[in-house]
Design a protein around this motif. Structure first.
Motif, mmCIF file in Angstrom:
data_model
loop_
_atom_site.group_PDB
_atom_site.id
_atom_site.type_symbol
_atom_site.label_atom_id
_atom_site.label_comp_id
_atom_site.label_asym_id
_atom_site.label_seq_id
_atom_site.Cartn_x
_atom_site.Cartn_y
_atom_site.Cartn_z
ATOM 1 N N VAL A 236 0.818 -1.216 0.000
ATOM 2 C CA VAL A 236 0.000 0.000 0.000
ATOM 3 C C VAL A 236 0.852 1.267 0.000
ATOM 4 C CG1 VAL A 236 -1.938 -1.158 1.123
ATOM 5 C CG2 VAL A 236 -0.206 -0.021 2.529
ATOM 6 N N ALA A 237 2.164 1.120 0.194
ATOM 7 C CA ALA A 237 3.044 2.293 0.167
ATOM 8 C C ALA A 237 4.474 1.838 -0.055
ATOM 9 C CB ALA A 237 2.938 3.095 1.460
ATOM 10 N N ASP A 238 5.258 2.698 -0.707
ATOM 11 C CA ASP A 238 6.685 2.462 -0.918
ATOM 12 C C ASP A 238 7.317 3.838 -1.051
ATOM 13 O OD1 ASP A 238 9.241 1.796 -1.776
ATOM 14 O OD2 ASP A 238 8.540 0.047 -2.906
ATOM 15 N N VAL A 239 7.869 4.337 0.047
ATOM 16 C CA VAL A 239 8.262 5.750 0.092
ATOM 17 C C VAL A 239 9.652 5.938 0.701
ATOM 18 C CG1 VAL A 239 5.900 6.614 0.237
ATOM 19 C CG2 VAL A 239 7.112 6.018 2.332
ATOM 20 N N PRO A 240 10.365 6.993 0.274
ATOM 21 C CA PRO A 240 11.629 7.341 0.937
ATOM 22 C C PRO A 240 11.359 7.713 2.399
ATOM 23 C CG PRO A 240 11.405 8.496 -1.155
ATOM 24 C CD PRO A 240 10.075 7.890 -0.860
ATOM 25 N N ILE A 241 12.319 7.417 3.249
ATOM 26 C CA ILE A 241 12.117 7.656 4.679
ATOM 27 C C ILE A 241 11.894 9.132 4.978
ATOM 28 C CG2 ILE A 241 14.519 8.012 5.384
ATOM 29 C CD1 ILE A 241 11.957 5.715 7.131
ATOM 30 N N GLY A 242 12.424 10.013 4.136
ATOM 31 C CA GLY A 242 12.260 11.445 4.365
ATOM 32 C C GLY A 242 10.850 11.945 4.133
ATOM 33 N N ARG A 243 10.002 11.116 3.529
ATOM 34 C CA ARG A 243 8.632 11.534 3.251
ATOM 35 C C ARG A 243 7.621 11.001 4.256
ATOM 36 N NH1 ARG A 243 6.782 9.988 -2.477
ATOM 37 N NH2 ARG A 243 4.862 10.771 -1.542
ATOM 38 N N CYS A 244 8.113 10.386 5.318
ATOM 39 C CA CYS A 244 7.176 9.837 6.304
ATOM 40 C C CYS A 244 7.799 9.905 7.690
ATOM 41 C CB CYS A 244 6.803 8.393 5.954
ATOM 42 S SG CYS A 244 8.203 7.255 5.919
ATOM 43 N N ASN A 245 6.990 9.555 8.684
ATOM 44 C CA ASN A 245 7.485 9.441 10.053
ATOM 45 C C ASN A 245 6.782 8.254 10.702
ATOM 46 O OD1 ASN A 245 4.874 10.328 10.901
ATOM 47 N ND2 ASN A 245 5.548 12.464 10.714
ATOM 48 N N GLY A 246 7.120 7.988 11.945
ATOM 49 C CA GLY A 246 6.534 6.834 12.615
ATOM 50 C C GLY A 246 5.025 6.878 12.673
ATOM 51 N N GLU A 247 4.473 8.057 12.899
ATOM 52 C CA GLU A 247 3.016 8.198 12.987
ATOM 53 C C GLU A 247 2.347 7.879 11.650
ATOM 54 O OE1 GLU A 247 -0.211 11.764 13.920
ATOM 55 O OE2 GLU A 247 1.823 11.904 14.708
ATOM 56 N N VAL A 248 2.953 8.361 10.565
ATOM 57 C CA VAL A 248 2.405 8.091 9.230
ATOM 58 C C VAL A 248 2.486 6.597 8.925
ATOM 59 C CG1 VAL A 248 2.783 8.442 6.752
ATOM 60 C CG2 VAL A 248 2.862 10.382 8.332
ATOM 61 N N LEU A 249 3.599 5.966 9.264
ATOM 62 C CA LEU A 249 3.751 4.542 9.000
ATOM 63 C C LEU A 249 2.703 3.718 9.743
ATOM 64 C CD1 LEU A 249 7.632 4.019 9.027
ATOM 65 C CD2 LEU A 249 6.095 4.033 7.059
ATOM 66 N N VAL A 250 2.462 4.050 10.996
ATOM 67 C CA VAL A 250 1.445 3.329 11.763
ATOM 68 C C VAL A 250 0.073 3.503 11.117
ATOM 69 C CG1 VAL A 250 0.219 3.235 13.974
ATOM 70 C CG2 VAL A 250 2.716 3.416 13.939
ATOM 71 N N ALA A 251 -0.232 4.715 10.642
ATOM 72 C CA ALA A 251 -1.513 4.965 9.987
ATOM 73 C C ALA A 251 -1.640 4.167 8.684
ATOM 74 C CB ALA A 251 -1.680 6.454 9.710
ATOM 75 N N LEU A 252 -0.543 4.044 7.944
ATOM 76 C CA LEU A 252 -0.558 3.244 6.725
ATOM 77 C C LEU A 252 -0.737 1.760 7.033
ATOM 78 C CD1 LEU A 252 2.371 4.989 4.824
ATOM 79 C CD2 LEU A 252 -0.029 4.981 4.105
ATOM 80 N N ILE A 253 -0.077 1.298 8.088
ATOM 81 C CA ILE A 253 -0.169 -0.108 8.480
ATOM 82 C C ILE A 253 -1.592 -0.471 8.875
ATOM 83 C CG2 ILE A 253 0.509 -1.753 10.300
ATOM 84 C CD1 ILE A 253 3.304 -0.371 10.228
ATOM 85 N N THR A 254 -2.261 0.406 9.606
ATOM 86 C CA THR A 254 -3.615 0.123 10.111
ATOM 87 C C THR A 254 -4.688 0.436 9.096
ATOM 88 O OG1 THR A 254 -3.782 2.341 11.084
ATOM 89 C CG2 THR A 254 -2.894 0.565 12.482
ATOM 90 N N GLY A 255 -4.358 1.159 8.017
ATOM 91 C CA GLY A 255 -5.355 1.532 7.041
ATOM 92 C C GLY A 255 -6.039 2.847 7.339
#
Length: 261
Positions: A236-255
């Protein structure tokens, strides 16, 4: 969503193109496409059951995909077994490390790769060459700047970080070009985690392609150059680390969030 290279970019060290894998009615992977470049740490994250372990199993020869293509250096390969994957330069450092506590560091580094001297005219029999194995073990550990006690020390006496270092040394000591790490800092203390972090960074600096499978967002943010997110068997996502943070990753993981939102 793909992660294959655009025109003019270097060929990825490893590509998985439209990988599918089902277990009965359960679709564990649904058209996952992912690429891993030399000298890069790629984070692979997702909730339990997202397909991370299945994907790594397909890329390390443990499972055979139902459909899709795997390429190494742009060449299509069939990974029919872990042994075949290792021959192609793919190694996996599992969470349980697969070390033998009752054996010393040298023996664990050379597990199933023992060096022998031929005994007489019959090539099937020989003595294990401990002196050569010990010399090469020191060279392997020295190249990776891994500081351990006496190589003759039993692995069962080592700390968690030291044991992880032995597993890393075994994985990359044979010219491996691609290494998968499965939750490498689980149950480690702060100092031991830093030791593993340093090892992963040194592998990246040596041009090795590294995939880090982890639930630890701090590790992912600290170590990875890019992050791929799996959810319910899909990427559902494939992004450079500079374009996200831990909060965004958790939101992507949970949908709770998509890359379009």
């Amino acid at each position: 969503m793909t992660s294959l290279p655009a025109a003019g970019q270097a060929t990825p060290k490893l590509e998985a193109d439209a990988i599918h894998k089902s277990f009965g009615s359960v679709k564990a992977l649904q058209g996952v496409t992912i690429a891993l470049n030399a000298g890069e740490v790629l984070g692979l994250v997702g909730d339990n059951g997202a397909g991370k372990s299945t994907l790594v199993s397909c890329l390390s020869g443990t499972l055979t995909p139902d459909a899709g293509v795997v390429r190494i250096d742009g060449r299509e390969v069939a990974l029919r077994s872990p042994e075949m994957a290792r021959e192609l330069g793919i190694e996996t450092v599992f969470q349980d490390l697969a070390l033998v506590n009752e054996l010393d560091i040298v023996s664990n580094l050379f597990l199933n790769r023992e060096i022998t001297r031929k005994l007489g005219p019959v090539p099937l029999f020989g003595w294990m060459d401990r002196r050569k194995m010990s010399t090469e073990a020191k060279e392997i550990l020295g190249r990776l700047r891994i500081n351990l006690p006496d190589p003759e020390a039993l692995v069962g006496t080592l700390s968690g970080g030291q044991r992880q270092a032995v597993a890393v040394g075994r994985a990359v000591g044979w010219g491996s070009r691609i290494v998968f790490f499965d939750e490498p800092t689980a149950a480690l203390g702060v100092e031991q985690k830093q030791m593993v972090h340093d090892l992963i960074c040194r592998l990246r600096d040596r041009g090795i392609a590294v995939m880090l499978i982890s639930h630890n967002m701090q590790d992912v943010m600290a170590l990875c150059d890019r992050v791929a997110v799996l959810r319910q068997g899909r990427k559902v996502a494939d992004v450079p680390i500079g374009r996200c943070n831990g909060e965004v990753l958790v939101a992507l993981i949970t949908g709770a969030r998509t890359m379009d939102s």
